[in-house]
Design a protein around this motif. Structure first.
Motif, PDB file in Angstrom:
ATOM      1  N   PHE A  46      41.531 -31.473  -0.551  1.00  0.00           N
ATOM      2  CA  PHE A  46      41.568 -32.400  -1.682  1.00  0.00           C
ATOM      3  C   PHE A  46      42.589 -33.490  -1.402  1.00  0.00           C
ATOM      4  O   PHE A  46      43.705 -33.205  -0.993  1.00  0.00           O
ATOM      5  CB  PHE A  46      41.923 -31.654  -2.977  1.00  0.00           C
ATOM      6  N   SER A  47      42.210 -34.719  -1.662  1.00  0.00           N
ATOM      7  CA  SER A  47      43.118 -35.833  -1.395  1.00  0.00           C
ATOM      8  C   SER A  47      44.183 -35.981  -2.474  1.00  0.00           C
ATOM      9  O   SER A  47      45.200 -36.622  -2.249  1.00  0.00           O
ATOM     10  CB  SER A  47      42.331 -37.137  -1.252  1.00  0.00           C
ATOM     11  N   SER A  48      43.944 -35.369  -3.637  1.00  0.00           N
ATOM     12  CA  SER A  48      44.880 -35.540  -4.750  1.00  0.00           C
ATOM     13  C   SER A  48      44.628 -34.469  -5.809  1.00  0.00           C
ATOM     14  O   SER A  48      43.610 -33.769  -5.777  1.00  0.00           O
ATOM     15  CB  SER A  48      44.679 -36.917  -5.386  1.00  0.00           C
ATOM     16  N   LYS A  49      45.532 -34.395  -6.748  1.00  0.00           N
ATOM     17  CA  LYS A  49      45.365 -33.492  -7.878  1.00  0.00           C
ATOM     18  C   LYS A  49      44.133 -33.894  -8.694  1.00  0.00           C
ATOM     19  O   LYS A  49      43.382 -33.040  -9.170  1.00  0.00           O
ATOM     20  CB  LYS A  49      46.632 -33.504  -8.739  1.00  0.00           C
ATOM     21  N   SER A  50      43.903 -35.189  -8.843  1.00  0.00           N
ATOM     22  CA  SER A  50      42.729 -35.625  -9.607  1.00  0.00           C
ATOM     23  C   SER A  50      41.436 -35.253  -8.885  1.00  0.00           C
ATOM     24  O   SER A  50      40.439 -34.896  -9.527  1.00  0.00           O
ATOM     25  CB  SER A  50      42.781 -37.124  -9.907  1.00  0.00           C
ATOM     26  N   GLY A  51      41.438 -35.290  -7.560  1.00  0.00           N
ATOM     27  CA  GLY A  51      40.266 -34.842  -6.801  1.00  0.00           C
ATOM     28  C   GLY A  51      39.994 -33.362  -7.002  1.00  0.00           C
ATOM     29  O   GLY A  51      38.844 -32.932  -7.090  1.00  0.00           O
ATOM     30  N   LEU A  52      41.075 -32.587  -7.083  1.00  0.00           N
ATOM     31  CA  LEU A  52      40.951 -31.159  -7.364  1.00  0.00           C
ATOM     32  C   LEU A  52      40.407 -30.941  -8.775  1.00  0.00           C
ATOM     33  O   LEU A  52      39.548 -30.087  -8.995  1.00  0.00           O
ATOM     34  CB  LEU A  52      42.312 -30.481  -7.191  1.00  0.00           C
TER      35      LEU A  52
END
Length: 185
Positions: A46-52
């Protein structure tokens, strides 16, 4: 360890934390620690928490639809099938600690600038509504209400009752929704 199982462990851990604590209250470091993985493994998947968050919510909606199909599979009576849409939510709330709707919780935890995330959550919510509409249109219910009006009623009653579930930590509002739907169908 297999890459897919690491990804699933991240999704499981983040999903539990996002649902129990909220998106803003859950940090990447906590997710990494509780998943028992290396930081690099997180960023590999995942590139970021929002992607997760997006991956978790996508999986949540997919699992919700699959679970609803299984739950409703043996219900033939139209009235019972439509009420089963709410009974499925009751079963999920009992299983998941009465925390309400994962989509509503995720949306509530977003900043005002998170327009793309909000849009995605709206699209997922629409997928769930479309599922309810499909169940209702195939149910064979008596046409006292149009399929669209009945879909609106079921969705709005369920959404409102889920708020009560999250606040009061019981399913009485959802059970009242079943009674109302059963009386009106």
């Amino acid at each position: 360890m297999k890459e897919n199982s690491l990804r699933e462990r991240l999704l499981d851990t983040a999903g539990r934390l996002f649902y129990e604590q909220g998106y803003q209250q859950t940090g990447i470091n906590q997710i990494i620690a509780e998943a028992g993985i290396a930081r690099g493994s997180f960023y590999y998947h995942f590139s970021s928490k929002s992607g997760l968050l997006v991956a978790y919510l996508d999986r949540f909606v997919n699992n919700w639809i699959v679970g609803a199909d299984i739950f409703l599979a043996e219900i033939i009576d139209p009235k019972a099938r439509i009420a089963g849409l709410i009974r499925y939510r009751i079963a999920n709330q009992k299983k998941n600690g009465f925390n309400g709707c994962a989509l509503v919780k995720a949306n509530a935890g977003l900043e005002a600038v998170d327009g793309e995330l909000r849009k995605h959550i709206g699209e997922l919510k629409q997928q769930m509504r479309d599922y309810v509409a499909a169940v209702i249109s195939r149910s064979g219910h008596q046409k006292i209400l149009s399929d669209e009006a009945l879909t609106d009623m079921v969705v709005l009653l369920a959404d409102g009752a889920l708020v009560g579930t999250a606040i009061y930590h019981h399913t009485e509002d959802l059970e009242k929704a079943v009674e109302l739907i059963t009386a009106l169908v």
